[in-house]
Design a protein around this motif. Structure first.
Motif, PDB file in Angstrom:
ATOM      1  N   PRO A   1       3.980  -3.463  -7.345  1.00 28.34           N
ATOM      2  CA  PRO A   1       5.351  -3.100  -6.949  1.00 28.34           C
ATOM      3  C   PRO A   1       5.407  -2.233  -5.692  1.00 28.34           C
ATOM      4  CG  PRO A   1       5.097  -2.831  -9.314  1.00 28.34           C
ATOM      5  CD  PRO A   1       3.727  -3.096  -8.747  1.00 28.34           C
ATOM      6  N   HIS A   2       4.350  -1.477  -5.412  1.00 24.40           N
ATOM      7  CA  HIS A   2       4.312  -0.638  -4.215  1.00 24.40           C
ATOM      8  C   HIS A   2       4.056  -1.463  -2.956  1.00 24.40           C
ATOM      9  CE1 HIS A   2       4.327   2.949  -6.689  1.00 24.40           C
ATOM     10  NE2 HIS A   2       3.366   2.404  -7.410  1.00 24.40           N
ATOM     11  N   CYS A   3       3.647  -2.701  -3.128  1.00 22.22           N
ATOM     12  CA  CYS A   3       3.239  -3.533  -1.991  1.00 22.22           C
ATOM     13  C   CYS A   3       4.138  -4.746  -1.812  1.00 22.22           C
ATOM     14  CB  CYS A   3       1.788  -3.966  -2.186  1.00 22.22           C
ATOM     15  SG  CYS A   3       0.643  -2.562  -2.298  1.00 22.22           S
ATOM     16  N   THR A   4       5.360  -4.657  -2.279  1.00 24.30           N
ATOM     17  CA  THR A   4       6.258  -5.814  -2.197  1.00 24.30           C
ATOM     18  C   THR A   4       6.597  -6.173  -0.756  1.00 24.30           C
ATOM     19  OG1 THR A   4       8.169  -4.379  -2.542  1.00 24.30           O
ATOM     20  CG2 THR A   4       7.277  -5.508  -4.480  1.00 24.30           C
ATOM     21  N   ARG A   5       6.666  -5.199   0.121  1.00 31.78           N
ATOM     22  CA  ARG A   5       6.974  -5.502   1.521  1.00 31.78           C
ATOM     23  C   ARG A   5       5.875  -6.372   2.136  1.00 31.78           C
ATOM     24  NH1 ARG A   5       9.216  -1.279   5.593  1.00 31.78           N
ATOM     25  NH2 ARG A   5      10.598  -2.800   6.493  1.00 31.78           N
ATOM     26  N   ALA A   6       4.630  -6.012   1.897  1.00 31.00           N
ATOM     27  CA  ALA A   6       3.514  -6.796   2.433  1.00 31.00           C
ATOM     28  C   ALA A   6       3.510  -8.203   1.833  1.00 31.00           C
ATOM     29  CB  ALA A   6       2.185  -6.093   2.150  1.00 31.00           C
TER      30      ALA A   6
ATOM     31  N   GLN B   1      -1.405 -11.425   7.113  1.00 29.71           N
ATOM     32  CA  GLN B   1      -0.419 -10.919   6.167  1.00 29.71           C
ATOM     33  C   GLN B   1      -1.015 -10.820   4.760  1.00 29.71           C
ATOM     34  OE1 GLN B   1       0.075 -13.222   8.448  1.00 29.71           O
ATOM     35  NE2 GLN B   1       1.917 -12.718   9.582  1.00 29.71           N
ATOM     36  N   TYR B   2      -1.829 -11.796   4.391  1.00 32.19           N
ATOM     37  CA  TYR B   2      -2.466 -11.788   3.071  1.00 32.19           C
ATOM     38  C   TYR B   2      -3.416 -10.591   2.956  1.00 32.19           C
ATOM     39  CZ  TYR B   2      -4.757 -13.533  -1.129  1.00 32.19           C
ATOM     40  OH  TYR B   2      -5.251 -13.665  -2.401  1.00 32.19           O
ATOM     41  N   LEU B   3      -4.196 -10.362   4.007  1.00 33.08           N
ATOM     42  CA  LEU B   3      -5.111  -9.222   3.987  1.00 33.08           C
ATOM     43  C   LEU B   3      -4.362  -7.890   4.005  1.00 33.08           C
ATOM     44  CD1 LEU B   3      -7.932 -10.521   6.348  1.00 33.08           C
ATOM     45  CD2 LEU B   3      -7.940 -10.404   3.847  1.00 33.08           C
ATOM     46  N   ASP B   4      -3.219  -7.840   4.688  1.00 32.19           N
ATOM     47  CA  ASP B   4      -2.388  -6.629   4.657  1.00 32.19           C
ATOM     48  C   ASP B   4      -1.922  -6.321   3.235  1.00 32.19           C
ATOM     49  OD1 ASP B   4      -2.647  -6.280   7.382  1.00 32.19           O
ATOM     50  OD2 ASP B   4      -0.661  -7.109   7.850  1.00 32.19           O
ATOM     51  N   PHE B   5      -1.559  -7.363   2.496  1.00 37.04           N
ATOM     52  CA  PHE B   5      -1.136  -7.182   1.107  1.00 37.04           C
ATOM     53  C   PHE B   5      -2.274  -6.581   0.283  1.00 37.04           C
ATOM     54  CE2 PHE B   5      -1.135  -9.082  -3.192  1.00 37.04           C
ATOM     55  CZ  PHE B   5      -0.056  -8.385  -3.718  1.00 37.04           C
ATOM     56  N   TRP B   6      -3.474  -7.151   0.404  1.00 40.42           N
ATOM     57  CA  TRP B   6      -4.593  -6.650  -0.388  1.00 40.42           C
ATOM     58  C   TRP B   6      -5.060  -5.278   0.089  1.00 40.42           C
ATOM     59  CZ3 TRP B   6      -5.562  -7.577  -5.069  1.00 40.42           C
ATOM     60  CH2 TRP B   6      -5.116  -8.777  -5.620  1.00 40.42           C
TER      61      TRP B   6
END
Length: 67
Positions: free
Chosen positions: A17-22, A46-51
């Motif tokens: 939930p803290h990473c919904t923007r990514a 973008q995928y790596l930014d999320f992780w």
């Protein structure tokens, strides 16, 4: 599966939930690519930014469990 593996999965899920923007940025990139015709674009950044966001959130909790 070890106890630490279970903790890792649990903590990563708590961090999502803290990473919904990514995740939103990744999904938007995927949508743009689905509409495009060039096969050379990708959404790896973008995928790596999320992780990276997930890892940053989870690191303190996971390393505290190792002590």
């Amino acid at each position: 599966m070890s106890e630490l593996d279970d903790a890792k999965d649990r903590v990563e899920n708590e961090c999502r939930p803290h990473c919904t923007r990514a995740w939103y940025e990744y999904e938007e990139c995927v949508k743009r690519l689905e509409k495009g015709t060039s096969g050379e674009a990708h959404c790896t950044g973008q995928y790596l930014d999320f992780w990276h966001c997930i890892d940053h959130c989870a690191a303190k909790k996971l390393f505290a469990a190792l002590k």
